[in-house]
Design a protein around this motif. Structure first.
Motif, mmCIF file in Angstrom:
data_model
loop_
_atom_site.group_PDB
_atom_site.id
_atom_site.type_symbol
_atom_site.label_atom_id
_atom_site.label_comp_id
_atom_site.label_asym_id
_atom_site.label_seq_id
_atom_site.Cartn_x
_atom_site.Cartn_y
_atom_site.Cartn_z
ATOM 1 N N HIS A 1 0.893 -1.114 0.001
ATOM 2 C CA HIS A 1 0.015 -0.092 -0.018
ATOM 3 C C HIS A 1 0.797 1.256 0.043
ATOM 4 O O HIS A 1 0.280 2.495 -0.344
ATOM 5 C CB HIS A 1 -0.791 -0.074 1.403
ATOM 6 C CG HIS A 1 -0.438 0.211 2.587
ATOM 7 N ND1 HIS A 1 0.094 -0.894 3.327
ATOM 8 C CD2 HIS A 1 -0.058 1.137 3.261
ATOM 9 C CE1 HIS A 1 0.635 -0.381 4.411
ATOM 10 N NE2 HIS A 1 0.524 0.903 4.135
ATOM 11 N N ARG B 1 -7.660 6.067 -10.729
ATOM 12 C CA ARG B 1 -8.886 5.830 -10.435
ATOM 13 C C ARG B 1 -9.687 5.405 -11.459
ATOM 14 O O ARG B 1 -9.678 6.008 -12.631
ATOM 15 C CB ARG B 1 -9.509 7.035 -9.568
ATOM 16 C CG ARG B 1 -8.792 7.525 -8.511
ATOM 17 C CD ARG B 1 -8.555 6.458 -7.312
ATOM 18 N NE ARG B 1 -7.734 6.768 -6.327
ATOM 19 C CZ ARG B 1 -7.422 6.239 -5.123
ATOM 20 N NH1 ARG B 1 -8.157 5.045 -4.950
ATOM 21 N NH2 ARG B 1 -6.629 6.581 -4.171
ATOM 22 N N GLU C 1 -11.856 -0.133 -11.676
ATOM 23 C CA GLU C 1 -12.701 -1.174 -11.492
ATOM 24 C C GLU C 1 -14.104 -0.932 -12.327
ATOM 25 O O GLU C 1 -14.564 -1.942 -13.059
ATOM 26 C CB GLU C 1 -13.039 -0.966 -10.134
ATOM 27 C CG GLU C 1 -13.996 -2.239 -9.429
ATOM 28 C CD GLU C 1 -15.613 -2.108 -9.411
ATOM 29 O OE1 GLU C 1 -16.399 -3.112 -9.618
ATOM 30 O OE2 GLU C 1 -15.712 -0.791 -9.885
ATOM 31 N N ARG D 1 -5.840 -6.885 -5.146
ATOM 32 C CA ARG D 1 -6.650 -6.550 -4.236
ATOM 33 C C ARG D 1 -6.634 -5.166 -3.501
ATOM 34 O O ARG D 1 -7.550 -4.564 -3.532
ATOM 35 C CB ARG D 1 -6.158 -7.562 -2.740
ATOM 36 C CG ARG D 1 -6.521 -8.819 -3.006
ATOM 37 C CD ARG D 1 -6.287 -9.911 -1.894
ATOM 38 N NE ARG D 1 -6.976 -11.074 -2.259
ATOM 39 C CZ ARG D 1 -6.759 -12.061 -1.301
ATOM 40 N NH1 ARG D 1 -5.769 -12.043 -0.270
ATOM 41 N NH2 ARG D 1 -7.274 -13.359 -1.380
ATOM 42 N N HIS D 2 -5.265 -4.652 -3.705
ATOM 43 C CA HIS D 2 -5.014 -3.293 -3.276
ATOM 44 C C HIS D 2 -5.565 -2.405 -4.130
ATOM 45 O O HIS D 2 -6.391 -1.358 -3.890
ATOM 46 C CB HIS D 2 -3.473 -3.004 -3.139
ATOM 47 C CG HIS D 2 -3.282 -1.541 -2.820
ATOM 48 N ND1 HIS D 2 -3.611 -1.293 -1.331
ATOM 49 C CD2 HIS D 2 -2.981 -0.467 -3.165
ATOM 50 C CE1 HIS D 2 -3.240 0.211 -1.350
ATOM 51 N NE2 HIS D 2 -2.901 0.582 -2.540
ATOM 52 N N GLY E 1 -8.321 -3.001 -5.945
ATOM 53 C CA GLY E 1 -9.804 -3.608 -5.752
ATOM 54 C C GLY E 1 -10.423 -3.860 -7.037
ATOM 55 O O GLY E 1 -11.720 -3.788 -7.350
ATOM 56 N N GLN F 1 -9.915 -7.529 -7.793
ATOM 57 C CA GLN F 1 -9.973 -9.066 -7.488
ATOM 58 C C GLN F 1 -11.360 -9.449 -8.079
ATOM 59 O O GLN F 1 -11.361 -10.882 -8.570
ATOM 60 C CB GLN F 1 -9.626 -9.495 -6.063
ATOM 61 C CG GLN F 1 -10.799 -9.179 -5.366
ATOM 62 C CD GLN F 1 -10.750 -7.784 -4.595
ATOM 63 O OE1 GLN F 1 -9.988 -6.861 -5.191
ATOM 64 N NE2 GLN F 1 -11.238 -7.385 -3.353
ATOM 65 N N ARG F 2 -12.327 -8.989 -8.189
ATOM 66 C CA ARG F 2 -13.627 -9.471 -8.616
ATOM 67 C C ARG F 2 -13.839 -9.234 -9.939
ATOM 68 O O ARG F 2 -14.832 -10.100 -10.554
ATOM 69 C CB ARG F 2 -15.002 -8.883 -7.762
ATOM 70 C CG ARG F 2 -14.864 -9.164 -6.390
ATOM 71 C CD ARG F 2 -16.076 -8.552 -5.870
ATOM 72 N NE ARG F 2 -16.229 -8.813 -4.247
ATOM 73 C CZ ARG F 2 -17.090 -8.498 -3.302
ATOM 74 N NH1 ARG F 2 -18.047 -7.663 -3.888
ATOM 75 N NH2 ARG F 2 -16.853 -8.927 -1.847
ATOM 76 N N GLN F 3 -13.036 -8.660 -10.951
ATOM 77 C CA GLN F 3 -13.144 -8.609 -11.965
ATOM 78 C C GLN F 3 -12.563 -9.398 -13.051
ATOM 79 O O GLN F 3 -12.884 -9.400 -14.268
ATOM 80 C CB GLN F 3 -12.811 -6.867 -12.331
ATOM 81 C CG GLN F 3 -13.433 -5.824 -11.432
ATOM 82 C CD GLN F 3 -14.947 -6.084 -11.842
ATOM 83 O OE1 GLN F 3 -15.516 -6.058 -12.931
ATOM 84 N NE2 GLN F 3 -15.800 -5.788 -10.679
#
Length: 248
Positions: free
Chosen positions: A92, A99, A102, A128-129, A131, A133-135
């Motif tokens: 981090h 930005r 996602e 994960r940092h 954001g 991971q779900r994509q």
């Protein structure tokens, strides 16, 4: 008439989805220099910086990855090499990214696969940092890039062919999004469409001594050149011409 199949995106990670050149690559590079100097040394005195630089660049040019040369010529254990070179502390404090990534991945049609020459622990932490991971439907790291038991990371066409077979997707449906031209060139030879991301590029060699020219033209094997992955939606007609993008 059936609707054309949606595209499959193969996303690189470092210097594609985040600015690895800012802090992460310098940290990994320092660890790599220390590791290689120890391996090339005489057991007491580490090898010189000149010897380390020569090995890194030479193996990179010959095999596409310094690690492969270290394995082949010095019997280095890949897992040990990857673990020690990517031990860079708190991510981090080092990760820098744009930005809206996602939202971008959600907006792009089709499956997304992360395809990175980085090790699993590191790449999972970065994703994960940020954001994301779900994509990704799948996460393919360097440990997964083995063919007949041998490590075959990008730009290996053999590895990429096997990846496409495993996921039952034709090369013409795939789009590789990358910062590294050699990886794009090899993928294009298989029929994969290619998008070159340039905004985080600083150097044209792995040791940070050969700066990129200020103006680099789009090579013929690159379908689309973009400064940022956030610009990809504007090029969908070229990258996925058989897919109806009017309703996006």
């Amino acid at each position: 008439m059936s609707k054309p199949l949606s595209p499959v995106w193969l996303f690189d990670l470092d210097n594609t989805l985040h600015d690895a050149s800012h802090a992460i690559f310098p940290a990994i590079s320092a660890n790599m220099n220390t590791y290689i100097a120890r391996v090339l040394g005489d057991g007491v005195t580490p090898a010189s910086r000149e010897a380390v630089d020569a090995a890194r660049v030479g193996y990179w040019k010959r095999y596409g990855a310094t690690l492969l040369g270290m394995i082949r010529h010095h019997r280095v254990d890949a897992a040990d090499f990857l673990r020690q070179t990517h031990d860079i502390g708190a991510l981090h404090e080092l990760v820098r990214y744009e930005r809206g990534l996602e939202r971008l991945l959600r907006r792009l049609p089709g499956r997304k696969i992360l395809l990175t020459n980085a090790p699993t622990a590191y790449s999972t932490g970065v994703v994960r940092h940020i954001g994301l991971q779900r994509q990704f439907a799948h996460h393919v790291s360097i440990e997964d890039m083995r063919v007949h038991g041998q490590l075959r990371p990008k730009p290996s066409k053999l590895m990429l062919r096997r990846l496409l077979r495993r996921h039952r997707v034709a090369a013409g449906r795939c789009i590789l999004v990358e910062d590294t031209l050699m990886n794009l060139k090899r993928a294009k030879q298989l029929g994969v469409r290619t998008a070159w991301v340039t905004q985080y590029l600083r150097f044209s060699d792995p040791i940070g001594k050969a700066p990129l020219p200020k103006m680099v033209k789009r090579p013929g094997y690159v379908d689309v050149k973009v400064k940022s992955v956030l610009k990809l939606p504007a090029h969908l007609r070229r990258l996925a011409p058989r897919y109806n993008t009017e309703n996006l």
